[in-house]
Design a protein around this motif. Structure first.
Motif: not given
Length: 132
Positions: A8-31
């Motif tokens: 930005w004009s007054d600072r530089r900042q580290s931010i975290n963004i999703p690697l694949f936006s719109g997706y959430t990875f989860a481990r689950f059993d669908l039974s």
């Protein structure tokens, strides 16, 4: 999550963004009806599936992504390209050149002249490609 630096004009900042936006990875059993519970979770629209059956991501691919991100290797998203797809070169002296992506050792682009049934292949290592 992918770490990006924004200025930005007054600072530089580290931010975290999703690697694949719109997706959430989860481990689950669908039974046992768990699918319905997952779909009723706020923000969840659908479970990725093919022909009505949920698709799992191989553990090795997840582990590789986690290792890549943990080591903070510079990376960026890239169009998902498959061999045989029509692509266009972006940038450089071959900007706009179109052909079919071929993989046989080196990355090759095949330019075909349909009417005379002839093709020319060029090595495209180092060029940025986009799907047509």
């Amino acid at each position: 999550m992918l770490e990006e630096f924004h200025r930005w004009s007054d600072r530089r900042q580290s931010i975290n963004i999703p690697l694949f936006s719109g997706y959430t990875f989860a481990r689950f059993d669908l039974s046992g009806g768990l699918r319905i519970d997952i779909l009723h979770t706020e923000g969840v629209i659908e479970i990725i599936s093919f022909r009505g059956l949920p698709i799992s991501i191989p553990a090795k691919q997840i582990e590789d992504l986690q290792k890549l991100l943990a080591e903070k290797v510079p990376c960026s998203l890239h169009a998902f390209l498959k061999v045989g797809q029509p692509v266009r070169i972006r940038g450089g002296c071959l900007d706009g050149l179109e052909g079919i992506l071929e993989q046989s050792g080196d990355k090759n682009l095949v330019i075909s002249i349909e009417s005379i049934q002839r093709s020319v292949a060029i090595t495209i290592e180092g060029y940025e490609l986009e799907l047509i």
